[in-house]
Design a protein around this motif. Structure first.
Motif, PDB file in Angstrom:
ATOM      1  N   SER A 107       3.755  11.013  -3.390  1.00 14.71           N
ATOM      2  CA  SER A 107       3.345  12.414  -3.501  1.00 14.71           C
ATOM      3  C   SER A 107       4.377  13.193  -4.299  1.00 14.71           C
ATOM      4  O   SER A 107       5.558  12.842  -4.326  1.00 14.71           O
ATOM      5  N   HIS A 156       6.470   4.952   1.473  1.00 13.88           N
ATOM      6  CA  HIS A 156       6.049   6.210   0.843  1.00 13.88           C
ATOM      7  C   HIS A 156       7.244   6.798   0.101  1.00 13.88           C
ATOM      8  O   HIS A 156       8.385   6.654   0.540  1.00 13.88           O
ATOM      9  N   ASP A 210       0.824  -1.219   0.000  1.00 15.84           N
ATOM     10  CA  ASP A 210       0.000   0.000   0.000  1.00 15.84           C
ATOM     11  C   ASP A 210       0.858   1.270   0.000  1.00 15.84           C
ATOM     12  O   ASP A 210       0.411   2.331   0.437  1.00 15.84           O
ATOM     13  N   GLU A 219       4.656  17.547  -5.865  1.00 15.11           N
ATOM     14  CA  GLU A 219       4.044  18.841  -6.150  1.00 15.11           C
ATOM     15  C   GLU A 219       4.413  19.256  -7.564  1.00 15.11           C
ATOM     16  O   GLU A 219       5.114  20.233  -7.790  1.00 15.11           O
ATOM     17  N   THR A 261       8.308  10.549  -1.933  1.00 12.49           N
ATOM     18  CA  THR A 261       8.039  11.903  -2.403  1.00 12.49           C
ATOM     19  C   THR A 261       9.020  12.197  -3.529  1.00 12.49           C
ATOM     20  O   THR A 261      10.215  11.914  -3.396  1.00 12.49           O
ATOM     21  N   TYR A 275       2.931   5.522  -9.621  1.00 10.11           N
ATOM     22  CA  TYR A 275       4.102   6.255 -10.079  1.00 10.11           C
ATOM     23  C   TYR A 275       5.047   5.349 -10.868  1.00 10.11           C
ATOM     24  O   TYR A 275       5.553   5.734 -11.921  1.00 10.11           O
ATOM     25  N   THR A 298       2.516   4.681  -0.638  1.00  7.80           N
ATOM     26  CA  THR A 298       1.924   5.913  -1.173  1.00  7.80           C
ATOM     27  C   THR A 298       2.983   6.746  -1.883  1.00  7.80           C
ATOM     28  O   THR A 298       4.182   6.504  -1.771  1.00  7.80           O
ATOM     29  N   LEU A 351       0.066  15.168  -9.945  1.00 10.50           N
ATOM     30  CA  LEU A 351      -0.830  15.562  -8.846  1.00 10.50           C
ATOM     31  C   LEU A 351      -1.853  14.489  -8.495  1.00 10.50           C
ATOM     32  O   LEU A 351      -2.216  14.341  -7.338  1.00 10.50           O
ATOM     33  N   GLU A 352      -2.318  13.761  -9.473  1.00 11.13           N
ATOM     34  CA  GLU A 352      -3.343  12.742  -9.226  1.00 11.13           C
ATOM     35  C   GLU A 352      -2.763  11.379  -8.856  1.00 11.13           C
ATOM     36  O   GLU A 352      -3.501  10.471  -8.499  1.00 11.13           O
ATOM     37  N   VAL A 353      -1.455  11.210  -8.960  1.00  9.47           N
ATOM     38  CA  VAL A 353      -0.820   9.931  -8.634  1.00  9.47           C
ATOM     39  C   VAL A 353      -0.617   9.874  -7.123  1.00  9.47           C
ATOM     40  O   VAL A 353       0.111  10.694  -6.561  1.00  9.47           O
ATOM     41  N   LYS A 354      -1.258   8.922  -6.485  1.00  9.24           N
ATOM     42  CA  LYS A 354      -1.231   8.831  -5.014  1.00  9.24           C
ATOM     43  C   LYS A 354      -0.580   7.558  -4.486  1.00  9.24           C
ATOM     44  O   LYS A 354      -0.376   7.413  -3.285  1.00  9.24           O
ATOM     45  N   THR A 355      -0.279   6.614  -5.379  1.00  7.35           N
ATOM     46  CA  THR A 355       0.337   5.363  -4.942  1.00  7.35           C
ATOM     47  C   THR A 355       1.689   5.191  -5.623  1.00  7.35           C
ATOM     48  O   THR A 355       1.911   5.683  -6.736  1.00  7.35           O
TER      49      THR A 355
END
Length: 138
Positions: free
Chosen positions: A35, A121, A31, A37, A123, A50, A33, A42-46
């Motif tokens: 992120s 996660h 799961d 900017e 970034t 990506y 995640t 912007l719409e890719v959350k996982t």
């Protein structure tokens, strides 16, 4: 226990060479995640989303490659940071314009957060506006 830096390097290589989630998931929680900017992401959350987005970038940019500048672990905060430069030329189909033959060179950073021995996660720090202008997409 698997070394956090080794896991991050394996993930980074798989992601940056277009292996998609199938090639990256062994290094991540199921799961994990994501992120960023930046407009295209912007719409890719996982992290799965990506990794597959990066795989898709090899269609308009079949010669895509990275130049690794720095790779560092922060064990106190359970993360690994990678700084690289992405190089590519728009010669394949895809994107908002026909293949332009224009090249891009763009800096980016990944910060990969770990839970146990897997990435939970990530970034991405990236100036998409400047990158997309280079190939005529913005």
């Amino acid at each position: 226990m698997v070394n956090m830096l080794d896991t991050a390097k394996s993930f980074f290589t798989a992601c940056e060479t277009g292996k998609g989630w199938d090639g990256c998931n062994a290094y991540c929680t199921s799961d994990a995640t994501f992120s960023a900017e930046s407009g295209p992401l912007l719409e890719v959350k996982t992290l799965a989303g990506y990794a597959d987005w990066m795989k898709a970038m090899f269609t308009p940019f079949p010669d895509a490659r990275y130049e690794l500048k720095s790779f560092a672990a922060d064990p106190e905060r359970n993360n690994v940071s990678a700084f690289a430069v992405f190089h590519a030329t728009h010669t394949g189909p895809g994107g908002p314009v026909p293949p332009s033959g224009k090249s891009l060179k763009t800096d980016y950073v990944y910060v990969m957060q770990f839970k146990g021995d897997k990435i939970s996660h990530m970034t991405k720090i990236w100036n998409d506006g400047l990158a997309l202008k280079q190939v005529g997409w913005a």
